[in-house]
Design an enzyme around this catalytic site. Structure first.
Site, PDB file in Angstrom:
ATOM      1  N   ALA A  44       0.962  -1.076  -0.471  1.00  6.45           N
ATOM      2  CA  ALA A  44       0.437   0.127   0.153  1.00  6.45           C
ATOM      3  C   ALA A  44       0.704   1.299  -0.119  1.00  6.45           C
ATOM      4  O   ALA A  44       2.124   1.129   0.317  1.00  6.45           O
ATOM      5  CB  ALA A  44      -0.571  -0.233   1.172  1.00  6.45           C
ATOM      6  N   PRO A 225      25.023  40.510  20.702  1.00  6.61           N
ATOM      7  CA  PRO A 225      25.222  41.782  21.956  1.00  6.61           C
ATOM      8  C   PRO A 225      25.757  40.659  22.560  1.00  6.61           C
ATOM      9  O   PRO A 225      26.723  41.244  24.882  1.00  6.61           O
ATOM     10  CB  PRO A 225      23.742  41.678  22.558  1.00  6.61           C
ATOM     11  CG  PRO A 225      23.323  40.115  22.246  1.00  6.61           C
ATOM     12  CD  PRO A 225      23.768  40.482  20.644  1.00  6.61           C
ATOM     13  N   ASP A 248      36.874  44.890  18.858  1.00  2.75           N
ATOM     14  CA  ASP A 248      36.013  45.390  19.944  1.00  2.75           C
ATOM     15  C   ASP A 248      35.931  45.263  21.683  1.00  2.75           C
ATOM     16  O   ASP A 248      35.976  43.997  21.640  1.00  2.75           O
ATOM     17  CB  ASP A 248      35.158  46.702  20.028  1.00  2.75           C
ATOM     18  CG  ASP A 248      34.975  47.506  18.630  1.00  2.75           C
ATOM     19  OD1 ASP A 248      36.013  48.379  18.834  1.00  2.75           O
ATOM     20  OD2 ASP A 248      33.603  48.570  18.401  1.00  2.75           O
ATOM     21  N   LYS A 270      38.186  50.496  22.446  1.00  6.49           N
ATOM     22  CA  LYS A 270      38.320  52.018  22.683  1.00  6.49           C
ATOM     23  C   LYS A 270      36.921  52.618  24.294  1.00  6.49           C
ATOM     24  O   LYS A 270      36.333  51.534  24.252  1.00  6.49           O
ATOM     25  CB  LYS A 270      37.023  52.961  22.050  1.00  6.49           C
ATOM     26  CG  LYS A 270      37.974  53.149  20.718  1.00  6.49           C
ATOM     27  CD  LYS A 270      37.425  54.018  19.757  1.00  6.49           C
ATOM     28  CE  LYS A 270      36.243  53.394  19.193  1.00  6.49           C
ATOM     29  NZ  LYS A 270      35.750  53.218  17.914  1.00  6.49           N
ATOM     30  N   GLY A 302      30.754  44.774  18.575  1.00  4.46           N
ATOM     31  CA  GLY A 302      29.410  44.410  19.244  1.00  4.46           C
ATOM     32  C   GLY A 302      28.218  44.749  18.388  1.00  4.46           C
ATOM     33  O   GLY A 302      27.710  45.679  18.059  1.00  4.46           O
ATOM     34  N   ILE A 307      25.302  49.952  14.068  1.00  3.95           N
ATOM     35  CA  ILE A 307      24.087  50.995  15.381  1.00  3.95           C
ATOM     36  C   ILE A 307      25.252  51.712  16.135  1.00  3.95           C
ATOM     37  O   ILE A 307      25.779  51.023  16.465  1.00  3.95           O
ATOM     38  CB  ILE A 307      23.124  50.445  15.588  1.00  3.95           C
ATOM     39  CG1 ILE A 307      22.286  49.716  14.633  1.00  3.95           C
ATOM     40  CG2 ILE A 307      22.546  50.689  16.543  1.00  3.95           C
ATOM     41  CD1 ILE A 307      21.364  50.884  13.986  1.00  3.95           C
ATOM     42  N   THR A 332      21.739  44.244  16.700  1.00  7.35           N
ATOM     43  CA  THR A 332      22.117  45.259  18.669  1.00  7.35           C
ATOM     44  C   THR A 332      21.408  44.897  19.024  1.00  7.35           C
ATOM     45  O   THR A 332      20.518  44.953  19.661  1.00  7.35           O
ATOM     46  CB  THR A 332      21.288  46.867  17.726  1.00  7.35           C
ATOM     47  OG1 THR A 332      21.821  47.593  18.133  1.00  7.35           O
ATOM     48  CG2 THR A 332      19.612  46.983  17.492  1.00  7.35           C
ATOM     49  N   ALA A 333      22.199  45.833  20.302  1.00 10.00           N
ATOM     50  CA  ALA A 333      21.975  46.014  21.617  1.00 10.00           C
ATOM     51  C   ALA A 333      20.655  46.235  21.721  1.00 10.00           C
ATOM     52  O   ALA A 333      19.772  45.317  22.983  1.00 10.00           O
ATOM     53  CB  ALA A 333      22.840  46.432  22.788  1.00 10.00           C
ATOM     54  N   MET A 391      24.559  53.855  25.628  1.00 10.09           N
ATOM     55  CA  MET A 391      25.807  54.723  26.793  1.00 10.09           C
ATOM     56  C   MET A 391      25.339  54.936  27.566  1.00 10.09           C
ATOM     57  O   MET A 391      25.631  56.562  27.768  1.00 10.09           O
ATOM     58  CB  MET A 391      26.776  55.571  25.037  1.00 10.09           C
ATOM     59  CG  MET A 391      27.306  54.527  24.443  1.00 10.09           C
ATOM     60  SD  MET A 391      28.104  54.875  23.138  1.00 10.09           S
ATOM     61  CE  MET A 391      26.917  55.230  22.459  1.00 10.09           C
ATOM     62  N   GLY A 420      22.972  42.741  28.349  1.00  5.42           N
ATOM     63  CA  GLY A 420      21.592  42.062  28.202  1.00  5.42           C
ATOM     64  C   GLY A 420      22.454  40.728  27.167  1.00  5.42           C
ATOM     65  O   GLY A 420      23.669  40.842  26.490  1.00  5.42           O
TER      66      GLY A 420
HETATM   67  N1  SAH Z   1      27.211  48.981  17.903  1.00 11.30           N
HETATM   68  C1  SAH Z   1      26.491  48.791  19.166  1.00 11.30           C
HETATM   69  C2  SAH Z   1      26.145  49.582  19.688  1.00 11.30           C
HETATM   70  C3  SAH Z   1      27.326  50.368  20.038  1.00 11.30           C
HETATM   71  S1  SAH Z   1      27.760  51.539  21.580  1.00 11.30           S
HETATM   72  C4  SAH Z   1      25.155  47.876  19.247  1.00 11.30           C
HETATM   73  O1  SAH Z   1      24.401  47.379  18.189  1.00 11.30           O
HETATM   74  O2  SAH Z   1      24.759  47.608  19.939  1.00 11.30           O
HETATM   75  C5  SAH Z   1      27.749  50.314  23.065  1.00 11.30           C
HETATM   76  C6  SAH Z   1      27.017  51.095  23.656  1.00 11.30           C
HETATM   77  O3  SAH Z   1      25.588  49.695  23.332  1.00 11.30           O
HETATM   78  C7  SAH Z   1      26.460  50.494  25.392  1.00 11.30           C
HETATM   79  O4  SAH Z   1      27.487  51.318  25.930  1.00 11.30           O
HETATM   80  C8  SAH Z   1      25.819  49.981  25.988  1.00 11.30           C
HETATM   81  O5  SAH Z   1      24.512  51.229  26.047  1.00 11.30           O
HETATM   82  C9  SAH Z   1      25.046  49.091  25.024  1.00 11.30           C
HETATM   83  N2  SAH Z   1      24.954  47.643  24.743  1.00 11.30           N
HETATM   84  C10 SAH Z   1      25.796  47.712  23.702  1.00 11.30           C
HETATM   85  N3  SAH Z   1      25.647  45.715  24.324  1.00 11.30           N
HETATM   86  C11 SAH Z   1      25.328  45.539  25.183  1.00 11.30           C
HETATM   87  C12 SAH Z   1      24.832  44.545  26.217  1.00 11.30           C
HETATM   88  N4  SAH Z   1      25.138  43.433  26.001  1.00 11.30           N
HETATM   89  N5  SAH Z   1      23.963  44.366  27.138  1.00 11.30           N
HETATM   90  C13 SAH Z   1      23.364  46.074  27.698  1.00 11.30           C
HETATM   91  N6  SAH Z   1      23.902  46.878  26.591  1.00 11.30           N
HETATM   92  C14 SAH Z   1      24.937  46.970  25.650  1.00 11.30           C
END
Ligand code: SAH
Length: 485
Positions: A44, A225, A248, A270, A302, A307, A332-333, A391, A420
């Protein structure tokens, strides 16, 4: 070696599949994609197999197994749920010296079907010899993620141009260099952008020269992040191809651990308040000098590189200096912190728009957060909007004052997400009124993201990761929130 790997040409050759259930159907599909002529024999058939027969893609014999079905077959697959029948098929095949695969039964099989990574004409087959198919499948997933889809097109192009390449590079060493150039250089890049004609032209042009110039490039990669699971597949591939990685401060060690072992890693992190311009100039110089030596440079940042990451400035520099580049976005964060703190940044009925802003400004002023033209007396000008500040923790007092001056109510719910997506994540819930004292009380540190708006209150309910601190904003609960693991 336990099993001898073999790639068989099945185009137009008959393969017998005994069984016509869903398992058999998957094997039938695979065999058809290799161009086999498939005969299916079963008492089947599953509707999907029947449909294939009706469409004329297979030949279906609805009858008890007959060893004579094997007469025209090059290969047999037994895929019934009846072990005795599977054994009978395997024995009949053995007697005729035809290889037989019994699905999920290594002992009865004289041939096994491996886990496959298909980048035709490039095929990668993985076998655990039937001992642990799950391990083979896992390995396949890893390999699948490492080799990009464009590799298949590259292999096909190399196949078409094989003779021309052999003629133009008769010496083995030069030919090898040429193939290396094909894999690392602009040809693969053109195929990735789905421009086969451009790829072919680049190849022909390079063949016309004595040697191909080393092709350095810079790939700007968003590392996400922190949680390495949030790196993209393309980001992972770039890390595996890198000769040099400029990383970074915010990039997590777990993400770096995924990079090619022999890549040179240079930390160009930095610090806020440090000599930015000189650091940025050094990054530019490093990118350029390594790329000019023909290296693949990954500039790892990061979150997302565009961004608040000065990605745009780095691209402008590379463009000015004629250095090839690609960009791989990252999470992004704001998106990661929203997700990992259970804060739906644009929840219906709470927020219709989302602002990503930095609290850190070049000349140390705070970013205007709402339209300056909005008079401070307008009640709650930003109802329905979520603000995310990057920041922001270092400048929390000024940021808070500014938001209040812009007309946000002191009871506006806010959250700070520290680290985060990392195991040590902490989320502080408060109101605009209390956020500064709360952040001090809990010694919140960078990297942390400040989120302002009604949606943050939802996070107090929906949070699922890390530690939650503070009190529920704008509600009657004063008790501290529970800490969840
Ligand atoms: N390009 C990165 C941001 C760089 S500016 C992005 O897109 O996420 C750095 C800032 O990002 C930090 O001061 C903080 O405010 C934020 N940030 C980055 N990683 C983070 C995380 N894991 N948790 C919370 N804030 C974060």
């Amino acid at each position: 070696m336990d099993l001898f790997p073999l790639f068989t040409q099945l185009k137009g050759r008959t393969v017998l599949v005994v069984g016509a259930g869903p398992v058999a159907d998957r094997k039938i599909g695979l065999l058809l994609s290799a161009g086999a002529h498939v005969i299916v024999g079963a008492h089947a058939a599953h509707p999907q197999v029947q449909a294939r027969a009706q469409a004329g893609t297979i030949e279906l014999r609805l009858a008890p197994f007959d060893p004579a079905w094997l007469d025209t077959a090059w290969f047999v697959v037994a895929a019934t749920s009846n072990t005795a029948l599977n054994r009978q098929v395997a024995q009949a095949a053995e007697a005729r010296r035809i290889f037989c695969n019994v699905v999920d039964d290594a002992a009865l099989s004289s041939a096994q079907v491996p886990a496959i990574v298909d980048r035709a004409p490039l095929t990668i087959a993985i076998s655990s010899g039937g001992s642990a198919p799950v391990i083979a499948r896992r390995l396949r997933e890893r390999i699948e993620s490492l080799f990009e889809p464009a590799l298949g097109a590259l292999a096909a192009l190399a196949q078409r141009q094989r003779l021309a390449i052999r003629q133009a590079r008769p010496q083995l060493r030069a030919r090898r260099d040429f193939y290396d150039w094909l894999l690392d250089g602009p040809v693969l890049g053109a195929l990735r952008r789905q421009r086969p004609a451009e790829a072919e032209a680049l190849l022909t042009q390079a063949l016309g020269q004595d040697t191909q110039a080393p092709v350095g490039k810079v790939v700007l990669v968003g590392a996400g992040p922190g949680d390495p699971g949030l790196l993209t597949l393309r980001g992972l591939r770039a890390l595996n191809e890198a000769d040099v990685i400029l990383t970074d401060r915010l990039v997590s060690a777990e993400v770096l651990a995924l990079a090619r072992r022999d890549a040179e890693v240079i930390d160009v992190g930095k610090r806020v308040g440090g000599p930015h311009e000189s650091t940025q100039a050094r990054i530019h110089a490093l990118m350029a000098s390594h790329a000019r030596q023909g290296r693949c440079v990954v500039r790892l940042k990061g979150g997302d590189p565009m961004i608040f990451g000065r990605g745009g400035e780095e691209l402008q520099y590379l463009r000015r200096h004629g250095i090839a580049y690609e960009v791989v976005p990252g999470i992004t964060a704001a998106l990661a912190c929203g997700a990992y703190a259970g804060i739906p940044l644009t929840q219906r009925g709470h927020a219709q728009s989302l602002t990503l802003a930095t609290a850190h400004r070049r000349h140390d002023t705070v970013a205007p957060t709402t339209a300056r033209s909005t008079p401070a007396t307008t009640p709650a000008p930003d109802t329905g909007r979520t603000h995310v500040f990057y920041m922001g923790v270092e400048r929390l007092p000024t940021l808070r004052q500014q938001l209040l001056a812009d007309g946000l109510a002191p009871q506006t719910p806010c959250a700070i997400v520290e680290n985060g997506s990392r195991p040590e994540q902490r989320v502080l819930h408060a109101t605009l009124d209390t956020i500064e004292t709360q952040a001090q009380a809990h010694a919140i540190q960078s990297p942390a993201l400040v989120i302002v708006g009604d949606v943050t209150a939802l996070g107090a309910e929906l949070g699922w990761f890390g530690t939650t601190l503070g009190t529920l904003p704008s509600r009657a609960h004063d008790a501290p929130l529970q800490t969840c693991a």
